[in-house]
Design an enzyme around this catalytic site. Structure first.
Site, PDB file in Angstrom:
ATOM      1  N   LEU A 101       9.279  -1.451 -10.218  1.00 52.23           N
ATOM      2  CA  LEU A 101       8.181  -1.746  -9.288  1.00 52.23           C
ATOM      3  C   LEU A 101       6.909  -1.251  -9.967  1.00 52.23           C
ATOM      4  CD1 LEU A 101       9.691  -0.632  -5.831  1.00 52.23           C
ATOM      5  CD2 LEU A 101       9.479  -2.948  -6.722  1.00 52.23           C
ATOM      6  N   ASP A 102       5.808  -1.963  -9.770  1.00 48.26           N
ATOM      7  CA  ASP A 102       4.544  -1.554 -10.382  1.00 48.26           C
ATOM      8  C   ASP A 102       4.115  -0.194  -9.834  1.00 48.26           C
ATOM      9  OD1 ASP A 102       4.504  -4.010 -11.611  1.00 48.26           O
ATOM     10  OD2 ASP A 102       3.206  -4.918 -10.091  1.00 48.26           O
ATOM     11  N   ILE A 103       3.187   0.449 -10.530  1.00 45.09           N
ATOM     12  CA  ILE A 103       2.729   1.790 -10.112  1.00 45.09           C
ATOM     13  C   ILE A 103       2.173   1.769  -8.681  1.00 45.09           C
ATOM     14  CG2 ILE A 103       0.447   1.544 -11.230  1.00 45.09           C
ATOM     15  CD1 ILE A 103       0.781   4.597 -11.990  1.00 45.09           C
ATOM     16  N   LYS A 189       2.566 -10.708  -7.712  1.00 45.50           N
ATOM     17  CA  LYS A 189       1.113 -10.756  -7.913  1.00 45.50           C
ATOM     18  C   LYS A 189       0.729 -12.031  -8.661  1.00 45.50           C
ATOM     19  CE  LYS A 189       0.695  -5.757  -7.927  1.00 45.50           C
ATOM     20  NZ  LYS A 189       0.807  -4.585  -8.766  1.00 45.50           N
TER      21      LYS A 189
END
Ligand code: URA
Length: 237
Positions: A101-103, A189
């Site tokens: 998962l992205d930051i 995104k």
């Protein structure tokens, strides 16, 4: 396996605590006091007791973690806090996060040492669904949903696989859920960017049969129940 490794991996204590207990005679192997940390034991046959408690060895462990924003999905990182930093000191060292998962993304993350299950859950041929809740700048439309359902071009060699968009609320800022069956870099995104919109907030709600529980707060984790593990294995066969 070494006795001290067995004890730390079963979560009996930290390395230094374990060493102390062994030296003090609080650890027995098949009823005999064991005073050498390096003693080789058979984790499947020997009966190991520590401070009067028999310890059971589990080859694999499975944790459901609610990732908060601000930490990276990695086992080590020189600059940022990692998801592994949220585990207790006694957590075994062979655990790793399944997928990324992205930051700034929150939500469900499986942490395990079961490489086979991890590989199955991430394999593009198994199409394990992942559902995200997202807040989007701008009005998300049914046309966006139709494009996502067809399989959208997002700048890779191949278009994204068909995904299911559910519009919860459409307005200047919209709320949606999106279910995808792949795990490409920044996929959600980039899918919204491809229809001219920006993701403001992203949270993973589920992966296969595994659902983020309402009572597990960001930064918290717990072991999977036997039923959750059974269902997760079934949906990744
Ligand atoms: N898609 C994204 O864009 N980011 C994530 O963290 C997960 C899926």
């Amino acid at each position: 396996m070494r006795l001290d490794k067995f004890l730390t991996e079963t979560g009996a204590g930290t390395r230094s605590e374990v060493k102390k207990w062994i030296k003090s005679g609080a650890v027995t192997v098949n009823g005999e006091s064991a005073k050498r940390p390096e003693l080789k034991i058979d984790e499947n046959r020997d009966v190991i007791c520590c401070c009067g408690q028999t310890l059971a060895y589990q080859a694999y462990e499975y944790y459901l973690f609610h990732k908060p924003a601000g930490c990276v999905t990695a086992t080590e990182d020189g600059r940022h806090r990692t998801v592994m930093d949220y585990l207790t000191e006694t957590a075994r060292k062979d655990l790793f996060p399944v997928g990324r998962l992205d930051i700034d993304t929150e939500g469900l993350l499986l942490i395990t040492n079961d490489g086979v299950l991890a590989h199955r859950l991430l394999s593009p041929t198994r199409h394990v669904p992942k559902t995200y809740y997202a807040r989007i700048a701008g009005r998300v439309t049914e046309e966006d949903g139709a494009l996502f359902a067809q399989g959208l071009e997002i700048g890779d060699d191949k278009p994204a696989k068909p995904a299911e968009l559910v519009i919860i609320r459409a307005g200047e800022e919209s709320e949606v859920t999106l279910t995808i069956t792949e795990g490409r870099y920044h996929q959600v995104k980039r899918m919204f960017e491809a229809v001219g919109k920006k993701v403001l907030y992203l949270k993973r709600l589920s992966m296969g049969s595994l659902v983020l529980p309402d009572d597990l707060h960001p930064g918290e984790y717990r072991a999977l129940t036997a039923e959750e593990l059974h269902d997760l294995k079934q949906c990744s066969v």
